[in-house]
Design an enzyme around this catalytic site. Structure first.
Site, PDB file in Angstrom:
ATOM      1  N   CYS A   1      -2.402  37.065 -15.971  1.00 33.88           N
ATOM      2  CA  CYS A   1      -1.684  36.035 -16.215  1.00 33.88           C
ATOM      3  C   CYS A   1      -0.790  35.340 -14.946  1.00 33.88           C
ATOM      4  CB  CYS A   1      -0.876  36.133 -17.257  1.00 33.88           C
ATOM      5  SG  CYS A   1      -0.205  34.835 -18.116  1.00 33.88           S
TER       6      CYS A   1
ATOM      7  N   HIS B   1      -4.216  37.527 -21.335  1.00 34.49           N
ATOM      8  CA  HIS B   1      -3.660  38.706 -21.593  1.00 34.49           C
ATOM      9  C   HIS B   1      -4.663  39.624 -22.199  1.00 34.49           C
ATOM     10  CE1 HIS B   1       0.558  38.301 -19.826  1.00 34.49           C
ATOM     11  NE2 HIS B   1       0.634  37.270 -20.361  1.00 34.49           N
TER      12      HIS B   1
ATOM     13  N   GLU C   1      -4.561  42.658 -22.342  1.00 39.63           N
ATOM     14  CA  GLU C   1      -3.813  43.857 -22.836  1.00 39.63           C
ATOM     15  C   GLU C   1      -3.044  43.927 -24.036  1.00 39.63           C
ATOM     16  OE1 GLU C   1      -0.777  41.647 -20.539  1.00 39.63           O
ATOM     17  OE2 GLU C   1      -3.033  41.788 -20.505  1.00 39.63           O
TER      18      GLU C   1
END
Length: 308
Positions: free
Chosen positions: A142, A235, A237
């Site tokens: 990011c 993102h 994750e």
């Protein structure tokens, strides 16, 4: 194989509850094997949550991995207790004479601030420069992807009219990169940011390769030569409820933010989020570990050097 982490780390308890195998440092030291050394520079405000998210993805691999957590020494964290940082984290000064198979630099909610005005920018510049000769492959996530493209290649970021938040459909544009092996032609991934990098700026640089895109001018994955640097603008994750938590937080602050797109079931914030990015998130991290860290890093880490 497991990830090697401090058994007292809160993430270790969460992962154990999920059935993910972790190994205490003490046990790992008795095994005759060289684990991959992965450093995580965690600059997210919710450090404990980010630790768990990244370790969950790194643990979904047959490789044994030793995790080293880092935080900026030049920034005072407002959301993570100093006791947690002192117990489980190191600073760049502690590890700058070491070498690592891989490095992950997380995002941070500072996209609306010029790079040079970020309090820890000078330290981050030093770390990114150090990574060129002391880390084989670095994954930037990011805001860190924007920061890395700016520092290494002079590519600027631009403000968005409103926050980009939601789960977006991406198109795979490179069919030869090992990082894309097993990826569908289209797939979903989360984004949460206030700025972006123009695709045309990246296309002008022959050292960079665009792997995935979305929308008219949206970048998701960019790779430097041989995967020594990976830039992920989203993102992957994120947990199921991370975007919801951010949305509720921003509304509570009175901010005019859009509801996360393509996220809530039936587009209704009263209903639970629809998770449809987890499979490709795991594939992305597995491919990175396998093809750009495990298979490429010299067995003797001291042999790592800058290709230029």
């Amino acid at each position: 194989m497991p990830i090697n982490i401090n058994s007292n780390l809160p993430a270790a308890k969460v992962l154990a509850q999920e059935g993910i195998f972790t190994m205490p440092f003490e046990r790992a030291e008795r095994q005759d094997i060289r684990p991959l050394r992965i450093a995580i520079l965690n600059i997210m405000p919710t450090k404990e949550q980010t630790e768990t998210q990244l370790m969950r993805l790194l643990a979904n691999s047959p490789l044994q991995i030793e995790i080293v957590l880092l935080h900026p020494a030049t920034h005072v964290s407002k959301n993570t207790p100093i006791e947690h940082l002192n117990a489980f984290y190191q600073t760049f000064e502690d590890i700058k004479h070491q070498k690592f198979d891989g490095l992950i630099i997380t995002g941070a909610p500072v996209e609306q601030i010029p790079f040079e005005h970020v309090t820890y920018w000078k330290e981050l510049e030093e770390i990114m420069e150090w990574s060129r000769t002391n880390v084989y492959s670095t994954m930037h996530i990011c805001w860190a992807a924007q920061a890395g493209l700016y520092y290494h290649y002079g590519i600027p970021k631009y403000p968005l009219e409103q926050k980009l938040s939601g789960i977006y459909l991406h198109k795979r544009t490179d069919h030869n990169s090992p990082l894309m092996r097993g990826f569908d032609d289209v797939f979903w991934a989360p984004h949460s940011r206030h700025s972006y990098v123009k695709m045309s700026d990246v296309q002008k640089n022959p050292e960079l390769n665009i792997l995935c895109e979305f929308g008219e001018d949206g970048l998701y994955l960019v790779s430097a030569k041989r995967g020594r640097q990976i830039f992920v603008t989203g993102h992957p994750e994120y947990d199921a409820n991370t975007l919801k938590t951010e949305y509720v937080r921003d509304l509570a602050k009175g901010l005019d933010v859009p509801m996360p797109a393509h996220y809530f079931t039936d587009n209704d914030p009263k209903k639970p989020p629809l998770v449809r990015w987890r499979g490709h998130a795991n594939l992305l991290f597995n491919n990175w570990l396998n093809y750009y860290v495990y298979q490429e890093t010299p067995y003797d880490l001291q042999a790592i050097q800058n290709e230029e």
